[in-house]
Design a protein around this motif. Structure first.
Motif, PDB file in Angstrom:
ATOM      1  N   LEU A 182       0.847  -1.198   0.000  1.00 60.53           N
ATOM      2  CA  LEU A 182       0.000   0.000   0.000  1.00 60.53           C
ATOM      3  C   LEU A 182       0.882   1.247   0.000  1.00 60.53           C
ATOM      4  N   ARG A 183       1.901   1.246   0.865  1.00 61.14           N
ATOM      5  CA  ARG A 183       2.796   2.417   0.914  1.00 61.14           C
ATOM      6  C   ARG A 183       3.480   2.622  -0.440  1.00 61.14           C
ATOM      7  N   ALA A 184       3.886   1.526  -1.067  1.00 61.45           N
ATOM      8  CA  ALA A 184       4.530   1.632  -2.385  1.00 61.45           C
ATOM      9  C   ALA A 184       3.549   2.179  -3.428  1.00 61.45           C
ATOM     10  N   SER A 185       2.276   1.759  -3.350  1.00 62.36           N
ATOM     11  CA  SER A 185       1.267   2.223  -4.318  1.00 62.36           C
ATOM     12  C   SER A 185       0.958   3.698  -4.139  1.00 62.36           C
ATOM     13  N   VAL A 186       0.996   4.151  -2.904  1.00 58.80           N
ATOM     14  CA  VAL A 186       0.602   5.518  -2.589  1.00 58.80           C
ATOM     15  C   VAL A 186       1.776   6.479  -2.785  1.00 58.80           C
ATOM     16  N   ASP A 187       2.991   5.942  -2.691  1.00 57.33           N
ATOM     17  CA  ASP A 187       4.180   6.768  -2.956  1.00 57.33           C
ATOM     18  C   ASP A 187       4.190   7.213  -4.410  1.00 57.33           C
ATOM     19  N   ARG A 188       4.962   8.265  -4.658  1.00 59.94           N
ATOM     20  CA  ARG A 188       5.007   8.822  -6.025  1.00 59.94           C
ATOM     21  C   ARG A 188       5.531   7.822  -7.058  1.00 59.94           C
ATOM     22  N   GLN A 189       6.525   6.995  -6.657  1.00 63.11           N
ATOM     23  CA  GLN A 189       7.153   6.107  -7.628  1.00 63.11           C
ATOM     24  C   GLN A 189       6.244   4.923  -7.934  1.00 63.11           C
ATOM     25  N   PRO A 190       6.000   4.655  -9.211  1.00 65.95           N
ATOM     26  CA  PRO A 190       5.261   3.440  -9.522  1.00 65.95           C
ATOM     27  C   PRO A 190       6.071   2.214  -9.115  1.00 65.95           C
ATOM     28  N   VAL A 191       5.367   1.165  -8.643  1.00 67.46           N
ATOM     29  CA  VAL A 191       6.043  -0.076  -8.238  1.00 67.46           C
ATOM     30  C   VAL A 191       6.611  -0.785  -9.457  1.00 67.46           C
ATOM     31  N   ASP A 192       5.846  -0.705 -10.555  1.00 66.25           N
ATOM     32  CA  ASP A 192       6.288  -1.360 -11.784  1.00 66.25           C
ATOM     33  C   ASP A 192       6.897  -0.333 -12.726  1.00 66.25           C
TER      34      ASP A 192
ATOM     35  N   ASP B 173     -10.525  20.402  -7.786  1.00 59.70           N
ATOM     36  CA  ASP B 173      -9.582  21.178  -6.979  1.00 59.70           C
ATOM     37  C   ASP B 173      -9.353  20.571  -5.600  1.00 59.70           C
ATOM     38  N   LEU B 174     -10.370  19.894  -5.087  1.00 59.79           N
ATOM     39  CA  LEU B 174     -10.254  19.308  -3.741  1.00 59.79           C
ATOM     40  C   LEU B 174      -9.476  17.995  -3.750  1.00 59.79           C
ATOM     41  N   LEU B 175      -9.422  17.334  -4.913  1.00 62.68           N
ATOM     42  CA  LEU B 175      -8.776  16.017  -4.977  1.00 62.68           C
ATOM     43  C   LEU B 175      -7.280  16.036  -4.640  1.00 62.68           C
ATOM     44  N   PRO B 176      -6.497  16.997  -5.161  1.00 62.50           N
ATOM     45  CA  PRO B 176      -5.067  16.978  -4.822  1.00 62.50           C
ATOM     46  C   PRO B 176      -4.811  17.136  -3.320  1.00 62.50           C
ATOM     47  N   GLU B 177      -5.659  17.955  -2.667  1.00 70.46           N
ATOM     48  CA  GLU B 177      -5.536  18.143  -1.220  1.00 70.46           C
ATOM     49  C   GLU B 177      -5.821  16.826  -0.488  1.00 70.46           C
ATOM     50  N   ALA B 178      -6.868  16.116  -0.936  1.00 73.38           N
ATOM     51  CA  ALA B 178      -7.215  14.828  -0.326  1.00 73.38           C
ATOM     52  C   ALA B 178      -6.095  13.814  -0.552  1.00 73.38           C
ATOM     53  N   LEU B 179      -5.521  13.848  -1.751  1.00 72.68           N
ATOM     54  CA  LEU B 179      -4.428  12.923  -2.058  1.00 72.68           C
ATOM     55  C   LEU B 179      -3.206  13.233  -1.191  1.00 72.68           C
ATOM     56  N   HIS B 180      -2.967  14.507  -0.970  1.00 71.79           N
ATOM     57  CA  HIS B 180      -1.863  14.911  -0.099  1.00 71.79           C
ATOM     58  C   HIS B 180      -2.097  14.399   1.332  1.00 71.79           C
ATOM     59  N   SER B 181      -3.328  14.561   1.832  1.00 70.08           N
ATOM     60  CA  SER B 181      -3.659  14.066   3.184  1.00 70.08           C
ATOM     61  C   SER B 181      -3.530  12.550   3.248  1.00 70.08           C
ATOM     62  N   LEU B 182      -3.964  11.864   2.175  1.00 67.34           N
ATOM     63  CA  LEU B 182      -3.838  10.402   2.157  1.00 67.34           C
ATOM     64  C   LEU B 182      -2.372  10.007   2.245  1.00 67.34           C
ATOM     65  N   ARG B 183      -1.538  10.682   1.446  1.00 62.77           N
ATOM     66  CA  ARG B 183      -0.101  10.347   1.483  1.00 62.77           C
ATOM     67  C   ARG B 183       0.468  10.600   2.874  1.00 62.77           C
ATOM     68  N   ALA B 184       0.048  11.693   3.506  1.00 58.78           N
ATOM     69  CA  ALA B 184       0.538  11.995   4.853  1.00 58.78           C
ATOM     70  C   ALA B 184       0.067  10.925   5.854  1.00 58.78           C
ATOM     71  N   SER B 185      -1.183  10.435   5.681  1.00 58.69           N
ATOM     72  CA  SER B 185      -1.713   9.408   6.601  1.00 58.69           C
ATOM     73  C   SER B 185      -0.991   8.088   6.433  1.00 58.69           C
ATOM     74  N   VAL B 186      -0.584   7.811   5.210  1.00 62.59           N
ATOM     75  CA  VAL B 186       0.003   6.500   4.910  1.00 62.59           C
ATOM     76  C   VAL B 186       1.506   6.497   5.190  1.00 62.59           C
ATOM     77  N   ASP B 187       2.114   7.685   5.178  1.00 61.81           N
ATOM     78  CA  ASP B 187       3.535   7.791   5.520  1.00 61.81           C
ATOM     79  C   ASP B 187       3.764   7.422   6.983  1.00 61.81           C
ATOM     80  N   ARG B 188       5.004   7.122   7.308  1.00 62.62           N
ATOM     81  CA  ARG B 188       5.328   6.685   8.685  1.00 62.62           C
ATOM     82  C   ARG B 188       5.016   7.758   9.737  1.00 62.62           C
ATOM     83  N   GLN B 189       5.259   9.027   9.368  1.00 65.89           N
ATOM     84  CA  GLN B 189       5.096  10.078  10.360  1.00 65.89           C
ATOM     85  C   GLN B 189       3.629  10.408  10.581  1.00 65.89           C
TER      86      GLN B 189
END
Lengths: 197, 197
Positions: A182-192, B173-189
């Motif tokens: 999931l982290r790999a999918s959500v990260d900017r870099q594509p897994v493939d 316009d709201l989607l990039p913000e949601a995607l940013h929040s998703l990435r922040a939630s999925v990141d370790r920090q």
């Protein structure tokens, strides 16, 4: 035959799942379920409102266990990790000892759109309950919703593997791998790598 | 009254949503819907099988549009970004010009568990269709499933904001913000600092 049957729920579940699997959910009657289980209709209706309930009886217990497990866990863990840890602990307690039953139930639900919609409703309620616990731990509502949803997504990916006949690892062991994907999918870099043009 | 009513579907939808909103989905009849819309039951049943269908008539078109949009998009984008871009483009075409209708529909569906389960079923089917397109673009099945699920999660978070009365930005316009929040939630920090002990 003794009247006291401590394992009645489990026997009814096993019989129902066998029959749903063999002849379909729609075509199976309560009469057939109790006959296969060697029990009475009265016992069936003491435990379940209808045949659909046999499939969803564990849902509310599951939700309670997961919520307690998150609340009791290490609150310095990031929200997503805290939820995934709790999902693994509860899976160990509730799923591993009855892997064949849980897998068969999954197949029955997946084969019937109405049951599938109900399952999705239960999962959505669980996601909201997890988000509420994360919010109570100090997450803002959006982060809580997204972390809960992301954890459920990792759980689904792990569960799909866990129900495969050739898979022997526990759900708890499969969850970190799913979270990594999931982290790999959500990260900017594509897994493939992109396919050649 | 002219027999040719190019806007019949839209008028029936608007009337149905008003009534569902005012008196509840369950208590509204097709007769009331056609009366409010100034049309006949015959016209209603030319377009919809039942009153529930009024709420889901756009679902299959929505799925087709999203799938085409992903397939036509830049295939060097990472899967999640490719899907979110497509969701934004389709929202612009299908939702923005009828924001009040879409918002009202969302409230009606959210108020009725049976409708909500059906909506969840449609969303699950859309997620699987998106995963299939990503797989066809070269993703492994697990990455495709997770990227599709993550995109739908970002979409849901953006949609929740979009339906608020005080929100004026477009869904795109709201989607990039949601995607940013998703990435922040999925990141370790964790996004939020832990609460003081």
């Amino acid at each position: 035959m003794p009247r006291w049957k401590p394992d009645a729920v489990e026997r009814l579940q096993t019989a129902a799942l066998e029959l749903f699997d063999e002849q379909g959910f729609e075509r199976t009657t309560v009469a057939e379920i109790v006959q296969r289980a060697g029990l009475t209709q009265r016992t069936f209706f003491n435990h379940f409102a209808d045949k659909r309930e046999v499939l969803f009886v564990l849902s509310s217990q599951l939700q309670q266990e997961i919520i307690s497990e998150i609340a009791a866990g290490d609150d310095t863990l990031p929200p997503l990790d805290a939820v995934v840890r709790a999902l693994g602990a509860v899976a160990d307690r509730m799923f591993e000892h009855q892997r064949a039953v849980v897998t068969r139930r999954y197949a029955v639900v997946a084969a019937n759109p109405e049951l599938q919609e109900r399952e999705l409703g239960k999962n959505a309620a669980l996601t909201e309950a997890i988000a509420a616990v994360l919010h109570a731990r100090g997450c803002d509502p959006e982060t809580a919703f997204l972390a809960a949803g992301a954890a459920m997504l990792a759980q689904q990916a792990a569960f799909r593997k866990w129900t495969r006949p050739d898979e022997t690892r526990t759900l708890r062991d499969l969850l970190p791998e799913a979270l990594h994907s999931l982290r790999a999918s959500v990260d900017r870099q594509p897994v493939d790598p992109p396919l050649p043009a």
